[in-house]
Design a protein around this motif. Sequence first.
Motif, mmCIF file in Angstrom:
data_model
loop_
_atom_site.group_PDB
_atom_site.id
_atom_site.type_symbol
_atom_site.label_atom_id
_atom_site.label_comp_id
_atom_site.label_asym_id
_atom_site.label_seq_id
_atom_site.Cartn_x
_atom_site.Cartn_y
_atom_site.Cartn_z
ATOM 1 N N GLY A 170 -5.417 -3.668 -3.130
ATOM 2 C CA GLY A 170 -4.864 -3.425 -1.794
ATOM 3 C C GLY A 170 -3.804 -2.335 -1.773
ATOM 4 N N GLN A 171 -3.577 -1.697 -2.930
ATOM 5 C CA GLN A 171 -2.517 -0.690 -2.949
ATOM 6 C C GLN A 171 -2.997 0.656 -2.404
ATOM 7 O OE1 GLN A 171 -0.781 0.176 -6.771
ATOM 8 N NE2 GLN A 171 1.256 0.098 -5.889
ATOM 9 N N MET A 172 -4.283 0.893 -2.544
ATOM 10 C CA MET A 172 -4.827 2.146 -2.022
ATOM 11 C C MET A 172 -5.217 1.871 -0.567
ATOM 12 S SD MET A 172 -7.950 4.233 -3.764
ATOM 13 C CE MET A 172 -9.072 5.169 -2.751
ATOM 14 N N GLY B 18 -9.240 3.312 -12.554
ATOM 15 C CA GLY B 18 -7.874 2.921 -12.170
ATOM 16 C C GLY B 18 -7.731 2.889 -10.656
ATOM 17 N N LEU B 19 -8.265 3.902 -10.003
ATOM 18 C CA LEU B 19 -8.181 3.942 -8.543
ATOM 19 C C LEU B 19 -8.947 2.776 -7.929
ATOM 20 C CD1 LEU B 19 -8.542 7.776 -8.031
ATOM 21 C CD2 LEU B 19 -6.613 6.381 -7.247
ATOM 22 N N TYR B 20 -10.093 2.457 -8.520
ATOM 23 C CA TYR B 20 -10.859 1.308 -8.011
ATOM 24 C C TYR B 20 -9.997 0.037 -8.074
ATOM 25 C CZ TYR B 20 -14.103 -2.601 -7.932
ATOM 26 O OH TYR B 20 -14.711 -3.800 -7.635
ATOM 27 N N ASP C 118 -17.234 4.607 -0.596
ATOM 28 C CA ASP C 118 -17.140 5.231 0.734
ATOM 29 C C ASP C 118 -15.935 6.152 0.862
ATOM 30 O OD1 ASP C 118 -19.322 4.406 1.992
ATOM 31 O OD2 ASP C 118 -18.360 2.780 3.151
ATOM 32 N N ARG C 119 -14.911 5.901 0.072
ATOM 33 C CA ARG C 119 -13.687 6.711 0.143
ATOM 34 C C ARG C 119 -13.833 8.020 -0.650
ATOM 35 N NH1 ARG C 119 -12.995 4.959 4.018
ATOM 36 N NH2 ARG C 119 -11.207 6.335 4.154
ATOM 37 N N PRO D 119 0.831 -1.212 0.000
ATOM 38 C CA PRO D 119 0.000 0.000 0.000
ATOM 39 C C PRO D 119 0.863 1.259 0.000
ATOM 40 C CG PRO D 119 -0.566 -1.471 1.840
ATOM 41 C CD PRO D 119 0.680 -2.005 1.209
ATOM 42 N N VAL D 120 0.368 2.285 -0.662
ATOM 43 C CA VAL D 120 1.047 3.578 -0.610
ATOM 44 C C VAL D 120 0.615 4.289 0.674
ATOM 45 C CG1 VAL D 120 1.211 3.770 -3.112
ATOM 46 C CG2 VAL D 120 -0.781 4.705 -1.961
ATOM 47 N N GLU D 121 1.225 5.439 0.932
ATOM 48 C CA GLU D 121 0.840 6.203 2.135
ATOM 49 C C GLU D 121 -0.606 6.690 2.025
ATOM 50 O OE1 GLU D 121 3.431 9.606 3.193
ATOM 51 O OE2 GLU D 121 4.728 8.684 1.685
#
Length: 478
Positions: free
Chosen positions: A33-35, A25-27, A81-82, A2-4
């Motif tokens: 699990g990276q976001m 892309g963000l989804y 939700d994000r 995951p990134v910060e």
Amino acid sequence: IPVEPFDLVIFGGTGDLARRKILPGLYRRFVSGQMPPEARVIGAARSEFDDAGYRNEVRDALVEFIAKDKLDDDRVAAFLDRLHYVAIDATGEAGWSELADLMRENVVRAFYFSVAPSLFGALAERLHMHRIADADSRIVVEKPFGRDLASARQLNQTLAEHFEETQIYRIDHYLGKETVQNLMAVRFGNVLFEPLWNAQYVDHIQITVAETVGVGGRGGYYDKSGAMRDMVQNHLMQLLCLIAMEPPSRFDPDAVRDEKLKVIRALEPVESRDIVRGQYQRGSNSASYLEDVEDEQSRTESFIAMKLHVSNWRWAGTPFYVRTGKRLRARQSEIAVVFKDAPHSIFGEEAGRHRNILTIRLQPNEGMTLGVTIKEPGPGGMRLIDVPLDMTFADALGPDNDDVTDAYERLVMDVIRGNQTLFMRGDEVEAAWAWTDPIIEGWQMRDMRPKPYEPGTAGPEESAMLLHRENRRWRAIR
Ligand code: BG6
């Protein structure tokens, strides 16, 4: 990994790019699990939505642009939700204090300017005025980054009034493509290629970015740009840089970009006899370019082929042929490094001769193929054939990898990580325009009309001639 945690604000959060590429892309990064769970995405645009309304919009975009089997109701709900939304006026005051209140401390703040470049200045200024951006914040800007050297300089200056160069991420999505990065791995991770990577061993290099789509729907933008501004000044130029550059001492942003810049600066001006411009005609079930842009008189090119020279020690005398166009026979982007003939054939001409060609396929079928000469198996004596050493990445990427989105999601994660290696520096963009401007001015001065070409072909005849006259030929588009 995951990134910060981050707050990513997308200005133009209801626009086409956000719906098609950034949000899907963000989804995908979220699902992988990276976001991190604390990350948030804040859409900001003119329309009046509340969070719930925006989430509905984004859900529709995900349904439209993500394969059904990749959509899972629970995950979509968790992703949505994000998401938050602020109605904002880029050139006025509405919405800015709401945005300021929404931002959290101690997370990475990134601002994606997915809006017309004419708004960059207003956004940058307001981000500062309202203390929304700080010295660690990042801004992401999209092409078109100017339409000539003067406008690109102007944009760079505007951004520089509020942000350091280390905070500015100029996206060229071609740099996010898997194979493009692999090109650097192959060149600089192996001992095999680099000693041969020069004018002594390379006969010529071809870069092709062929598309089947026309410009329908984007005619307004495209007709003011043409293939030169839309594709060559940025995407093809970047590919050329990665192919031609000297080995950087480290894989770090400025080391890589310094070397790319030197390539652009070493490009010779192009003579008009080394340029072919084309415009697609009407097909059996597709409109002509002129119909697509609704201007019978347009002289904008939807195809371009050129012969370029990089004048430095490594490449003196080796031509780089580049071409790109719309409504061509197939969607096919590749780079081919065509090596010279073996200096002497010990088998005699009747055995046949083949050149080594390293083909780097950007899309589809991402991968690389190296043509190697071997003996034709069997008792027929010494006859030489060309066989491919094939490295196809499909297994690693998965069969339905959508490379465009893949490029965007990779690049957005790099922004959060603070890694600028795959982004263009201001001086690179300016150097590319400095090379492009006189070419375009030349056409305008001579009021040049592009050559018509049939859709579904490899472009105008003259493009083939560009190589034929030097006893070379383009690789097939199929
Ligand atoms: C964009 C151009 O930057 O790249 C489009 O504006 C073009 O005209 C597109 O179609 C091609 O991208 P890709 O990733 O599909 O090759």
